[in-house]
Design a protein around this motif. Structure first.
Motif, PDB file in Angstrom:
ATOM      1  N   GLU A   6      44.669  -9.893  92.138  1.00 53.53           N
ATOM      2  CA  GLU A   6      44.147 -10.623  91.003  1.00 53.53           C
ATOM      3  C   GLU A   6      44.733 -12.027  90.976  1.00 53.53           C
ATOM      4  N   GLY A   7      43.870 -13.016  90.978  1.00 52.86           N
ATOM      5  CA  GLY A   7      44.314 -14.390  90.893  1.00 52.86           C
ATOM      6  C   GLY A   7      44.910 -14.933  92.178  1.00 52.86           C
ATOM      7  N   GLY A   8      44.942 -14.156  93.222  1.00 49.01           N
ATOM      8  CA  GLY A   8      45.535 -14.617  94.475  1.00 49.01           C
ATOM      9  C   GLY A   8      44.503 -15.250  95.379  1.00 49.01           C
ATOM     10  N   GLN A   9      44.974 -15.953  96.392  1.00 51.44           N
ATOM     11  CA  GLN A   9      44.088 -16.551  97.364  1.00 51.44           C
ATOM     12  C   GLN A   9      43.680 -15.503  98.385  1.00 51.44           C
ATOM     13  N   SER A  10      42.503 -15.676  98.933  1.00 56.91           N
ATOM     14  CA  SER A  10      42.034 -14.739  99.940  1.00 56.91           C
ATOM     15  C   SER A  10      42.971 -14.758 101.133  1.00 56.91           C
ATOM     16  N   GLY A  11      43.407 -13.570 101.553  1.00 54.84           N
ATOM     17  CA  GLY A  11      44.298 -13.466 102.697  1.00 54.84           C
ATOM     18  C   GLY A  11      45.769 -13.653 102.366  1.00 54.84           C
ATOM     19  N   ALA A  12      46.069 -14.039 101.137  1.00 53.58           N
ATOM     20  CA  ALA A  12      47.460 -14.245 100.764  1.00 53.58           C
ATOM     21  C   ALA A  12      48.100 -12.920 100.392  1.00 53.58           C
ATOM     22  N   VAL A  13      49.330 -12.751 100.801  1.00 54.50           N
ATOM     23  CA  VAL A  13      50.060 -11.537 100.458  1.00 54.50           C
ATOM     24  C   VAL A  13      50.776 -11.793  99.150  1.00 54.50           C
ATOM     25  N   GLY A  14      50.595 -10.896  98.176  1.00 52.57           N
ATOM     26  CA  GLY A  14      51.206 -11.052  96.873  1.00 52.57           C
ATOM     27  C   GLY A  14      52.594 -10.450  96.835  1.00 52.57           C
ATOM     28  N   ALA A  15      53.025 -10.147  95.638  1.00 52.87           N
ATOM     29  CA  ALA A  15      54.335  -9.535  95.447  1.00 52.87           C
ATOM     30  C   ALA A  15      54.368  -8.170  96.121  1.00 52.87           C
ATOM     31  N   PRO A  16      55.543  -7.714  96.518  1.00 54.14           N
ATOM     32  CA  PRO A  16      55.627  -6.406  97.157  1.00 54.14           C
ATOM     33  C   PRO A  16      55.089  -5.310  96.238  1.00 54.14           C
ATOM     34  N   MET A  17      54.496  -4.315  96.838  1.00 55.36           N
ATOM     35  CA  MET A  17      53.963  -3.186  96.085  1.00 55.36           C
ATOM     36  C   MET A  17      55.122  -2.271  95.691  1.00 55.36           C
ATOM     37  N   ARG A  66      50.076  -1.196 101.578  1.00 54.20           N
ATOM     38  CA  ARG A  66      49.357  -2.016 100.597  1.00 54.20           C
ATOM     39  C   ARG A  66      48.034  -2.521 101.164  1.00 54.20           C
ATOM     40  N   SER A  67      48.048  -2.944 102.414  1.00 47.24           N
ATOM     41  CA  SER A  67      46.823  -3.465 103.039  1.00 47.24           C
ATOM     42  C   SER A  67      45.726  -2.412 103.111  1.00 47.24           C
ATOM     43  N   VAL A  68      46.109  -1.181 103.453  1.00 44.99           N
ATOM     44  CA  VAL A  68      45.118  -0.101 103.518  1.00 44.99           C
ATOM     45  C   VAL A  68      44.524   0.151 102.136  1.00 44.99           C
ATOM     46  N   LEU A  69      45.386   0.175 101.127  1.00 41.71           N
ATOM     47  CA  LEU A  69      44.910   0.414  99.764  1.00 41.71           C
ATOM     48  C   LEU A  69      44.004  -0.729  99.285  1.00 41.71           C
ATOM     49  N   MET A  70      44.384  -1.953  99.621  1.00 42.03           N
ATOM     50  CA  MET A  70      43.571  -3.108  99.230  1.00 42.03           C
ATOM     51  C   MET A  70      42.217  -3.108  99.938  1.00 42.03           C
ATOM     52  N   ALA A  71      42.194  -2.632 101.178  1.00 42.20           N
ATOM     53  CA  ALA A  71      40.950  -2.630 101.954  1.00 42.20           C
ATOM     54  C   ALA A  71      39.879  -1.740 101.325  1.00 42.20           C
ATOM     55  N   VAL A  72      40.301  -0.759 100.542  1.00 41.74           N
ATOM     56  CA  VAL A  72      39.327   0.133  99.910  1.00 41.74           C
ATOM     57  C   VAL A  72      39.167  -0.164  98.420  1.00 41.74           C
ATOM     58  N   GLY A  73      39.691  -1.293  97.967  1.00 42.22           N
ATOM     59  CA  GLY A  73      39.398  -1.743  96.614  1.00 42.22           C
ATOM     60  C   GLY A  73      40.533  -1.755  95.622  1.00 42.22           C
ATOM     61  N   ALA A  74      41.754  -1.396  96.020  1.00 43.28           N
ATOM     62  CA  ALA A  74      42.877  -1.467  95.084  1.00 43.28           C
ATOM     63  C   ALA A  74      43.231  -2.927  94.845  1.00 43.28           C
ATOM     64  N   VAL A  75      43.395  -3.273  93.582  1.00 47.65           N
ATOM     65  CA  VAL A  75      43.801  -4.620  93.206  1.00 47.65           C
ATOM     66  C   VAL A  75      45.137  -4.492  92.495  1.00 47.65           C
ATOM     67  N   PHE A  76      46.157  -5.125  93.059  1.00 46.99           N
ATOM     68  CA  PHE A  76      47.501  -5.049  92.498  1.00 46.99           C
ATOM     69  C   PHE A  76      47.711  -6.225  91.568  1.00 46.99           C
ATOM     70  N   THR A  77      48.125  -5.936  90.349  1.00 48.19           N
ATOM     71  CA  THR A  77      48.347  -6.972  89.353  1.00 48.19           C
ATOM     72  C   THR A  77      49.841  -7.164  89.175  1.00 48.19           C
ATOM     73  N   GLY A  78      50.238  -8.364  88.956  1.00 50.30           N
ATOM     74  CA  GLY A  78      51.664  -8.650  88.835  1.00 50.30           C
ATOM     75  C   GLY A  78      51.954  -9.586  87.693  1.00 50.30           C
ATOM     76  N   SER A  79      51.125  -9.555  86.664  1.00 50.96           N
ATOM     77  CA  SER A  79      51.353 -10.436  85.533  1.00 50.96           C
ATOM     78  C   SER A  79      52.616  -9.991  84.795  1.00 50.96           C
TER      79      SER A  79
END
Length: 107
Positions: A6-17, A66-79
């Motif tokens: 959420e709110g991240g750039q495409s291809g950017a890795v966010g905070a650790p899961m 995290r990448s596998v989960l994101m590939a199938v639609g998981a969106v990690f939020t870090g607000s």
């Protein structure tokens, strides 16, 4: 974009899961520990230990989960509160509904 943070750039890795986010994403997808492990190529024991908060796995291994989960639609939020949700456009399974959760769902 499906699976993007959420709110991240495409291809950017966010905070650790976090372990809780991993468990939550699996729950939303209706996946067991074995399902996630198989999709990443790790042992089920690795996923179980990570999600239980045991050990100190290398960040690259957590990123792979995290990448596998994101590939199938998981969106990690870090607000203000770290969380996870499914991307409504991912077209994947809705996962397990709260009233359908049992101890068997986690195997």
């Amino acid at each position: 974009m499906a699976g993007s943070d959420e709110g991240g750039q495409s291809g950017a890795v966010g905070a650790p899961m976090s372990p809780a986010q991993s468990r939550g994403a699996r729950g939303l997808l209706g996946w067991s520990e074995a399902d996630l492990a198989a999709k990443v190529g790790f042992g089920e024991d690795f996923v179980r230990a990570f999600e239980a908060g045991h050990g100190d796995p290398p960040p690259g291994q957590i990123d792979a989960l995290r990448s596998v989960l994101m590939a199938v639609g998981a969106v990690f939020t870090g607000s203000e509160a770290n969380g996870v949700r499914l991307d409504s456009q991912a077209g994947g399974s809705e996962g397990t509904r709260l009233d359908g959760l049992t101890t068997e769902n986690d195997r």
